[in-house]
Motif scaffolding. Structure first.
Motif, PDB file in Angstrom:
ATOM      1  N   PHE A  66      12.469  78.484  46.780  1.00 56.04           N
ATOM      2  CA  PHE A  66      12.710  79.503  46.411  1.00 56.04           C
ATOM      3  C   PHE A  66      13.361  79.066  45.144  1.00 56.04           C
ATOM      4  O   PHE A  66      14.053  77.537  44.824  1.00 56.04           O
ATOM      5  CB  PHE A  66      14.483  80.011  46.363  1.00 56.04           C
ATOM      6  CG  PHE A  66      14.124  81.019  48.330  1.00 56.04           C
ATOM      7  CD1 PHE A  66      13.034  81.746  47.977  1.00 56.04           C
ATOM      8  CD2 PHE A  66      14.344  80.124  49.429  1.00 56.04           C
ATOM      9  CE1 PHE A  66      13.295  82.465  49.811  1.00 56.04           C
ATOM     10  CE2 PHE A  66      14.786  81.068  50.814  1.00 56.04           C
ATOM     11  CZ  PHE A  66      13.936  81.531  50.715  1.00 56.04           C
ATOM     12  N   CYS A  67      12.590  79.527  44.227  1.00 57.80           N
ATOM     13  CA  CYS A  67      12.029  78.949  42.091  1.00 57.80           C
ATOM     14  C   CYS A  67      13.243  80.133  41.644  1.00 57.80           C
ATOM     15  O   CYS A  67      13.233  81.111  41.905  1.00 57.80           O
ATOM     16  CB  CYS A  67      11.405  79.054  42.066  1.00 57.80           C
ATOM     17  SG  CYS A  67      11.118  78.253  40.850  1.00 57.80           S
ATOM     18  N   PHE A  68      14.689  79.435  41.343  1.00 56.19           N
ATOM     19  CA  PHE A  68      15.129  80.536  40.369  1.00 56.19           C
ATOM     20  C   PHE A  68      14.824  80.270  38.971  1.00 56.19           C
ATOM     21  O   PHE A  68      14.923  78.979  38.423  1.00 56.19           O
ATOM     22  CB  PHE A  68      16.877  80.115  40.646  1.00 56.19           C
ATOM     23  CG  PHE A  68      16.922  80.730  41.875  1.00 56.19           C
ATOM     24  CD1 PHE A  68      17.170  81.586  41.876  1.00 56.19           C
ATOM     25  CD2 PHE A  68      17.425  79.580  42.919  1.00 56.19           C
ATOM     26  CE1 PHE A  68      17.811  82.473  43.806  1.00 56.19           C
ATOM     27  CE2 PHE A  68      17.220  79.829  44.449  1.00 56.19           C
ATOM     28  CZ  PHE A  68      18.174  81.218  44.721  1.00 56.19           C
ATOM     29  N   VAL A  69      14.287  81.818  37.622  1.00 57.13           N
ATOM     30  CA  VAL A  69      14.164  81.257  36.836  1.00 57.13           C
ATOM     31  C   VAL A  69      15.823  80.537  35.754  1.00 57.13           C
ATOM     32  O   VAL A  69      16.740  81.105  36.152  1.00 57.13           O
ATOM     33  CB  VAL A  69      14.214  82.625  36.195  1.00 57.13           C
ATOM     34  CG1 VAL A  69      13.968  81.944  34.230  1.00 57.13           C
ATOM     35  CG2 VAL A  69      12.246  82.443  36.490  1.00 57.13           C
ATOM     36  N   ALA A  70      15.705  79.160  35.234  1.00 52.51           N
ATOM     37  CA  ALA A  70      16.741  78.739  34.293  1.00 52.51           C
ATOM     38  C   ALA A  70      15.941  79.532  32.616  1.00 52.51           C
ATOM     39  O   ALA A  70      15.256  79.548  32.184  1.00 52.51           O
ATOM     40  CB  ALA A  70      16.840  77.457  34.640  1.00 52.51           C
ATOM     41  N   PRO A  71      16.926  79.658  32.358  1.00 54.94           N
ATOM     42  CA  PRO A  71      17.062  79.981  30.266  1.00 54.94           C
ATOM     43  C   PRO A  71      16.771  78.695  29.622  1.00 54.94           C
ATOM     44  O   PRO A  71      16.792  79.112  28.564  1.00 54.94           O
ATOM     45  CB  PRO A  71      19.075  80.226  30.461  1.00 54.94           C
ATOM     46  CG  PRO A  71      19.445  79.911  31.070  1.00 54.94           C
ATOM     47  CD  PRO A  71      18.858  79.880  32.397  1.00 54.94           C
ATOM     48  N   ASN A  72      17.215  78.027  29.906  1.00 53.96           N
ATOM     49  CA  ASN A  72      16.565  76.105  29.484  1.00 53.96           C
ATOM     50  C   ASN A  72      16.937  75.288  30.522  1.00 53.96           C
ATOM     51  O   ASN A  72      17.771  75.126  31.170  1.00 53.96           O
ATOM     52  CB  ASN A  72      17.805  76.462  28.250  1.00 53.96           C
ATOM     53  CG  ASN A  72      19.833  77.105  28.498  1.00 53.96           C
ATOM     54  OD1 ASN A  72      19.430  75.556  29.386  1.00 53.96           O
ATOM     55  ND2 ASN A  72      20.133  77.260  27.946  1.00 53.96           N
ATOM     56  N   GLU A  73      16.566  73.885  29.353  1.00 50.81           N
ATOM     57  CA  GLU A  73      16.995  73.035  30.222  1.00 50.81           C
ATOM     58  C   GLU A  73      17.874  72.626  30.732  1.00 50.81           C
ATOM     59  O   GLU A  73      18.014  72.511  31.804  1.00 50.81           O
ATOM     60  CB  GLU A  73      16.122  71.427  29.274  1.00 50.81           C
ATOM     61  CG  GLU A  73      14.830  71.777  29.107  1.00 50.81           C
ATOM     62  CD  GLU A  73      14.515  70.431  27.958  1.00 50.81           C
ATOM     63  OE1 GLU A  73      15.069  69.065  28.646  1.00 50.81           O
ATOM     64  OE2 GLU A  73      13.914  70.732  27.252  1.00 50.81           O
ATOM     65  N   ALA A  74      19.133  72.495  29.588  1.00 53.12           N
ATOM     66  CA  ALA A  74      20.820  72.146  30.095  1.00 53.12           C
ATOM     67  C   ALA A  74      21.233  72.949  31.321  1.00 53.12           C
ATOM     68  O   ALA A  74      21.539  72.727  32.455  1.00 53.12           O
ATOM     69  CB  ALA A  74      21.238  72.468  28.690  1.00 53.12           C
ATOM     70  N   ALA A  75      20.766  74.253  31.244  1.00 60.20           N
ATOM     71  CA  ALA A  75      20.525  75.152  32.563  1.00 60.20           C
ATOM     72  C   ALA A  75      20.326  74.554  33.726  1.00 60.20           C
ATOM     73  O   ALA A  75      20.546  74.445  34.837  1.00 60.20           O
ATOM     74  CB  ALA A  75      20.162  76.431  32.424  1.00 60.20           C
ATOM     75  N   VAL A  76      19.070  74.016  33.831  1.00 59.84           N
ATOM     76  CA  VAL A  76      18.377  73.475  35.610  1.00 59.84           C
ATOM     77  C   VAL A  76      19.291  72.189  35.222  1.00 59.84           C
ATOM     78  O   VAL A  76      19.675  71.920  36.715  1.00 59.84           O
ATOM     79  CB  VAL A  76      17.331  73.207  34.993  1.00 59.84           C
ATOM     80  CG1 VAL A  76      16.237  72.045  35.991  1.00 59.84           C
ATOM     81  CG2 VAL A  76      15.985  74.029  34.183  1.00 59.84           C
ATOM     82  N   ASP A  77      19.200  70.798  34.265  1.00 61.65           N
ATOM     83  CA  ASP A  77      20.915  70.209  34.329  1.00 61.65           C
ATOM     84  C   ASP A  77      21.665  70.814  35.530  1.00 61.65           C
ATOM     85  O   ASP A  77      21.966  69.398  36.185  1.00 61.65           O
ATOM     86  CB  ASP A  77      20.792  69.345  33.898  1.00 61.65           C
ATOM     87  CG  ASP A  77      19.443  68.995  32.566  1.00 61.65           C
ATOM     88  OD1 ASP A  77      18.528  68.820  33.019  1.00 61.65           O
ATOM     89  OD2 ASP A  77      19.952  68.242  31.196  1.00 61.65           O
ATOM     90  N   ALA A  78      22.677  71.574  35.181  1.00 58.38           N
ATOM     91  CA  ALA A  78      23.391  72.087  35.672  1.00 58.38           C
ATOM     92  C   ALA A  78      23.579  72.242  37.228  1.00 58.38           C
ATOM     93  O   ALA A  78      24.562  72.070  37.540  1.00 58.38           O
ATOM     94  CB  ALA A  78      24.265  73.013  34.620  1.00 58.38           C
ATOM     95  N   PHE A  79      23.341  73.584  36.942  1.00 58.08           N
ATOM     96  CA  PHE A  79      22.157  73.454  38.673  1.00 58.08           C
ATOM     97  C   PHE A  79      22.643  72.924  39.445  1.00 58.08           C
ATOM     98  O   PHE A  79      22.747  72.695  40.243  1.00 58.08           O
ATOM     99  CB  PHE A  79      20.903  74.653  38.926  1.00 58.08           C
ATOM    100  CG  PHE A  79      20.210  74.888  39.891  1.00 58.08           C
ATOM    101  CD1 PHE A  79      20.830  75.690  40.782  1.00 58.08           C
ATOM    102  CD2 PHE A  79      19.387  73.268  40.106  1.00 58.08           C
ATOM    103  CE1 PHE A  79      19.923  75.619  42.363  1.00 58.08           C
ATOM    104  CE2 PHE A  79      18.663  74.103  41.326  1.00 58.08           C
ATOM    105  CZ  PHE A  79      18.884  75.129  42.689  1.00 58.08           C
TER     106      PHE A  79
END
Length: 126
Positions: A66-79
């Protein structure tokens, strides 16, 4: 295309702790909470996690994720960081995935029940 996705888990409380932490950096919150199910989304539930007596058996070779859309790179890192800290397993650190595209920034984890998850942000041309 989809209105929602549902997954079954053996331990709903463990899943609640994991998904509360992992999805928050992406802007998704728990919008529904009951004895047998929890639901996440930005405004409406699109991802359901359900207590199941016989969840789907985890299979790394199935191709299911399952792929969730992130608002930015920092959100991907934090996820990625929150998922690991909350009982998930690393399945690919945050970074550009050239096999998927020059601007495809993603991170991959496996949740405590064996589901493969991804957070993705399209960086755009610089």
């Amino acid at each position: 295309m989809f209105d929602h996705i549902s997954i079954g888990v053996k331990d709903l409380e463990r899943a609640r702790r994991f998904y509360d932490a992992a999805l928050a950096p992406l802007g998704y919150e728990r919008l529904s909470n009951s004895d047998g199910a929890i639901g996440y989304g930005p405004d409406e539930v699109g991802f359901w996690v359900i207590q199941a007596e016989h969840p789907v058996v985890a299979n790394m070779q199935s191709g299911l994720h399952f792929c969730f859309v992130a608002p930015n790179e920092a959100a991907v890192d934090a996820f990625h960081a929150a998922a690991i800290a909350s009982g998930g397993t690393d399945n690919g650190e945050p970074g550009i995935r050239p096999d998927y595209g020059r601007f495809y920034y993603a991170a991959f984890v496996i949740d405590p029940d064996g589901y493969r998850l991804e957070a993705y942000f399209h960086k755009g041309e610089i």
